[in-house]
Design a protein around this motif. Structure first.
Motif, PDB file in Angstrom:
ATOM      1  N   GLN A  30      11.078   4.024   3.217  1.00  0.00           N
ATOM      2  CA  GLN A  30      10.595   3.368   2.016  1.00  0.00           C
ATOM      3  C   GLN A  30      11.632   2.371   1.495  1.00  0.00           C
ATOM      4  OE1 GLN A  30      10.660   7.254  -0.185  1.00  0.00           O
ATOM      5  NE2 GLN A  30      11.670   5.981  -1.675  1.00  0.00           N
ATOM      6  N   GLY A  31      12.290   1.631   2.385  1.00  0.00           N
ATOM      7  CA  GLY A  31      13.334   0.703   1.989  1.00  0.00           C
ATOM      8  C   GLY A  31      12.814  -0.439   1.163  1.00  0.00           C
ATOM      9  N   ARG A  32      13.754  -1.272   0.640  1.00  0.00           N
ATOM     10  CA  ARG A  32      13.372  -2.372  -0.226  1.00  0.00           C
ATOM     11  C   ARG A  32      12.485  -3.360   0.509  1.00  0.00           C
ATOM     12  NH1 ARG A  32      18.795  -2.593  -1.791  1.00  0.00           N
ATOM     13  NH2 ARG A  32      19.026  -4.549  -0.682  1.00  0.00           N
ATOM     14  N   TYR A  33      12.691  -3.523   1.794  1.00  0.00           N
ATOM     15  CA  TYR A  33      11.856  -4.429   2.569  1.00  0.00           C
ATOM     16  C   TYR A  33      11.840  -3.963   4.013  1.00  0.00           C
ATOM     17  CZ  TYR A  33      16.494  -6.236   3.599  1.00  0.00           C
ATOM     18  OH  TYR A  33      17.810  -6.344   3.947  1.00  0.00           O
ATOM     19  N   SER A  34      10.824  -4.340   4.745  1.00  0.00           N
ATOM     20  CA  SER A  34      10.688  -3.898   6.136  1.00  0.00           C
ATOM     21  C   SER A  34      11.183  -5.004   7.046  1.00  0.00           C
ATOM     22  CB  SER A  34       9.215  -3.569   6.424  1.00  0.00           C
ATOM     23  OG  SER A  34       8.771  -2.579   5.531  1.00  0.00           O
ATOM     24  N   GLY A  35      12.389  -4.847   7.540  1.00  0.00           N
ATOM     25  CA  GLY A  35      13.060  -5.909   8.272  1.00  0.00           C
ATOM     26  C   GLY A  35      12.449  -6.283   9.594  1.00  0.00           C
ATOM     27  N   TYR A  36      11.619  -5.391  10.170  1.00  0.00           N
ATOM     28  CA  TYR A  36      11.073  -5.671  11.493  1.00  0.00           C
ATOM     29  C   TYR A  36       9.720  -6.381  11.451  1.00  0.00           C
ATOM     30  CZ  TYR A  36      14.664  -2.360  12.962  1.00  0.00           C
ATOM     31  OH  TYR A  36      15.860  -1.732  13.166  1.00  0.00           O
ATOM     32  N   LYS A  44      -3.202   0.457   4.403  1.00  0.00           N
ATOM     33  CA  LYS A  44      -3.717   1.778   4.748  1.00  0.00           C
ATOM     34  C   LYS A  44      -2.572   2.778   4.906  1.00  0.00           C
ATOM     35  CE  LYS A  44      -7.075   4.587   5.975  1.00  0.00           C
ATOM     36  NZ  LYS A  44      -8.101   5.041   5.000  1.00  0.00           N
ATOM     37  N   TYR A  45      -1.486   2.318   5.514  1.00  0.00           N
ATOM     38  CA  TYR A  45      -0.308   3.161   5.732  1.00  0.00           C
ATOM     39  C   TYR A  45       0.290   3.615   4.403  1.00  0.00           C
ATOM     40  CZ  TYR A  45       4.658   3.989   6.880  1.00  0.00           C
ATOM     41  OH  TYR A  45       5.914   4.513   6.994  1.00  0.00           O
ATOM     42  N   ARG A  46       0.347   2.695   3.426  1.00  0.00           N
ATOM     43  CA  ARG A  46       0.909   3.039   2.124  1.00  0.00           C
ATOM     44  C   ARG A  46       0.036   4.045   1.381  1.00  0.00           C
ATOM     45  NH1 ARG A  46       1.288  -3.160   1.586  1.00  0.00           N
ATOM     46  NH2 ARG A  46       3.276  -3.626   2.595  1.00  0.00           N
ATOM     47  N   VAL A  47      -1.286   3.836   1.451  1.00  0.00           N
ATOM     48  CA  VAL A  47      -2.217   4.704   0.729  1.00  0.00           C
ATOM     49  C   VAL A  47      -2.297   6.087   1.375  1.00  0.00           C
ATOM     50  CG1 VAL A  47      -4.620   5.033   0.059  1.00  0.00           C
ATOM     51  CG2 VAL A  47      -3.587   2.767  -0.129  1.00  0.00           C
ATOM     52  N   SER A  48      -2.427   6.121   2.700  1.00  0.00           N
ATOM     53  CA  SER A  48      -2.678   7.379   3.404  1.00  0.00           C
ATOM     54  C   SER A  48      -1.429   8.219   3.629  1.00  0.00           C
ATOM     55  CB  SER A  48      -3.354   7.098   4.752  1.00  0.00           C
ATOM     56  OG  SER A  48      -4.575   6.418   4.569  1.00  0.00           O
ATOM     57  N   PHE A  49      -0.300   7.546   3.909  1.00  0.00           N
ATOM     58  CA  PHE A  49       0.896   8.285   4.290  1.00  0.00           C
ATOM     59  C   PHE A  49       2.032   8.185   3.274  1.00  0.00           C
ATOM     60  CE2 PHE A  49      -0.682   9.415   8.359  1.00  0.00           C
ATOM     61  CZ  PHE A  49      -1.437   8.329   8.812  1.00  0.00           C
ATOM     62  N   GLY A  50       1.864   7.349   2.273  1.00  0.00           N
ATOM     63  CA  GLY A  50       2.903   7.237   1.248  1.00  0.00           C
ATOM     64  C   GLY A  50       4.167   6.572   1.715  1.00  0.00           C
ATOM     65  N   GLY A  51       4.103   5.803   2.805  1.00  0.00           N
ATOM     66  CA  GLY A  51       5.284   5.124   3.331  1.00  0.00           C
ATOM     67  C   GLY A  51       5.385   3.697   2.860  1.00  0.00           C
ATOM     68  N   ASN A  52       6.545   3.094   3.095  1.00  0.00           N
ATOM     69  CA  ASN A  52       6.774   1.683   2.777  1.00  0.00           C
ATOM     70  C   ASN A  52       6.502   1.391   1.298  1.00  0.00           C
ATOM     71  OD1 ASN A  52       5.357  -1.475   3.303  1.00  0.00           O
ATOM     72  ND2 ASN A  52       7.486  -1.027   3.760  1.00  0.00           N
ATOM     73  N   TYR A  53       6.909   2.309   0.404  1.00  0.00           N
ATOM     74  CA  TYR A  53       6.631   2.114  -1.012  1.00  0.00           C
ATOM     75  C   TYR A  53       7.933   1.903  -1.792  1.00  0.00           C
ATOM     76  CZ  TYR A  53       7.957   7.047  -1.505  1.00  0.00           C
ATOM     77  OH  TYR A  53       8.635   8.238  -1.474  1.00  0.00           O
TER      78      TYR A  53
END
Length: 452
Positions: A6-12, A127-136
């Motif tokens: 859940q970092g500040r930004y997704s570098g990849y 979908k990833y943020r809603v379903s798995f709570g990641g990248n938030y």
């Protein structure tokens, strides 16, 4: 706690997008053009043109809050400009008989494919943020009014954007709001971003919040109104229809810039390790061993990117002593050996740090890392000192070529160093890095007065 990052930004994300789009651009060319032209020439021309266009058209400036209409606008602009460049290419290679209808069909195929993948990534991330709570990112808001209420509703009603709003601090309930309680909450709840309504805050409160955000590596953004904030250039963005200002625009948070800098670091450090350190290390090692007992290399814990500690390597320039990790070398320091004095004067002692660069702990250019003991002191004593840790530390930096190298004799030295480091962070470019490297090399040849 979520198992997902859940970092500040997704570098990849941005490099992957570049890779996908370039594969599409060149992949469809196989079917449309490669029978008529040299594939190497086309791939080189098309790839370079695409990258240059994307930089100037902000094609990859797509964030979690960017609306679909804006994304479609980016795609249309990029494809129209790219199609014109391909027409220009066909005109230059007119002997290859590339017909306009072929270029048109190629452009449509590229447009549809890139649109599909770009929106697919956009919706999959939601979908990833809603379903798995990641990248938030966890947020708080300072100030309660119509604008902040609208922003709070935006966060709560749009989980696909990846914001978890934890609290809104109302400054109307108490005349004297205790900002320290707010700051404690932000630390305890591991808040990532702070949003401030300028109209609800006094100038003194704004200054305190700015200092806290800088010194604790928190992203600070403002909801603008008619009150003047600062004279500096601010980054202007929209969350839906809500205008947001970012206080500090860090160039290396852009994924493309990160890839460019990291690629340069790997190439440059590899060159130095292979063509300089490979033969120089044994020579320096012999002189060090002949003069004093102890290891050839000196290892010291220092603070780097995001305040993480790492082992920084140097050629040993002092006799082994218990104070090496506590006190900097001073003018006439009796701990420094004869060979140590020479390698410090010419900066040869710093060369093993190119291994730190290759391993990813450091960059060739950036704010110089300090001993952990000194970092802890300066973080409490010097305002905005922690801003330096928004990027990787460097072997050399803008502060070092501007007269702030070596021993910190007074607070004025560290304040000046921080000022130049922040300027570098906000104004990074590959050209600036090359300028700093060149001036560092010339300074090493002449010998720096503060290198002792």
């Amino acid at each position: 706690m979520s198992l997902f990052k859940q970092g500040r930004y997704s570098g990849y994300l941005r490099p992957i997008s570049y890779l996908i789009d370039l594969s599409i651009v060149n992949g469809f060319a196989v079917f449309y053009f490669f029978k008529n032209i040299d594939p190497v020439i086309f791939v080189g021309f098309a790839s370079l043109s695409w990258i240059i266009l994307s930089v100037y058209s902000n094609f990859y400036e797509v964030y979690r809050y960017t609306r679909e209409v804006k994304i479609l606008s980016f795609i249309l602009t990029q494809l129209v400009l790219f199609t014109l460049i391909i027409f220009a290419f066909s005109g230059y290679y007119h002997e290859q008989n590339i017909y306009p209808i072929t270029i048109f069909n190629y452009s449509v195929a590229v447009f549809l494919s890139i649109s599909f993948f770009k929106f697919a990534i956009y919706y999959l991330l939601q979908k990833y943020r809603v379903s798995f709570g990641g990248n938030y990112r966890r947020t708080v808001i300072f100030g309660a009014n119509k604008k902040t209420l609208a922003l709070e509703q935006f966060f709560n009603k749009n989980p696909e954007y990846g914001y978890i709003h934890t609290k809104t601090f109302s400054f109307k309930e108490r005349k004297l709001i205790n900002l320290n309680e707010c700051f404690r909450f932000i630390k305890e709840e591991q808040i990532d971003e702070i949003y401030c309504s300028i109209s609800e805050l006094t100038n003194l409160q704004i200054s305190e919040i700015v200092d806290f955000a800088d010194n604790n590596l928190k992203i600070l953004k403002f909801l603008p109104d008619n009150k003047e904030i600062y004279s500096k250039k601010l980054k202007y963005e929209y969350y839906d229809y809500i205008p947001i200002l970012s206080l500090r625009n860090i160039a290396l948070e852009d994924s493309l810039n990160t890839v460019i800098k990291r690629t340069f670091d790997i190439l440059f450090s590899s060159f130095i390790i292979i063509f300089v350190l490979s033969w120089l290390t044994p020579i320096i090692a012999i002189f060090i061993k002949l003069e004093s007992k102890g290891p050839v290399f000196f290892k010291q814990s220092r603070n780097g990117f995001n305040f993480k500690e790492f082992d920084c390597y140097k050629f040993r320039s002092m006799t082994p002593n218990q104070d090496a990790h506590l006190y900097q070398a001073t003018r006439g320091d009796q701990r420094i050996t004869k060979i140590g004095r020479f390698i410090r004067k010419t900066s040869i002692d710093e060369l093993p740090q190119f291994f730190n660069v290759l391993f990813g702990d450091m960059s060739v250019v950036g704010p110089r890392p300090h001993m952990v003991s000194h970092t802890n002191i300066y973080a409490k004593k010097i305002d905005k000192f922690m801003v330096r840790h928004f990027v990787k530390p460097g072997i050399t930096g803008l502060a070092q070529i501007s007269g702030y190298r070596g021993e910190i004799e007074t607070d004025k030295d560290i304040i000046g160093r921080v000022k130049y480091d922040i300027f570098y962070i906000e104004n990074w470019s590959l050209l600036l890095d090359l300028k700093i490297i060149t001036r560092t090399f010339l300074s090493a040849i002449k010998g720096d007065d503060k290198a002792y």
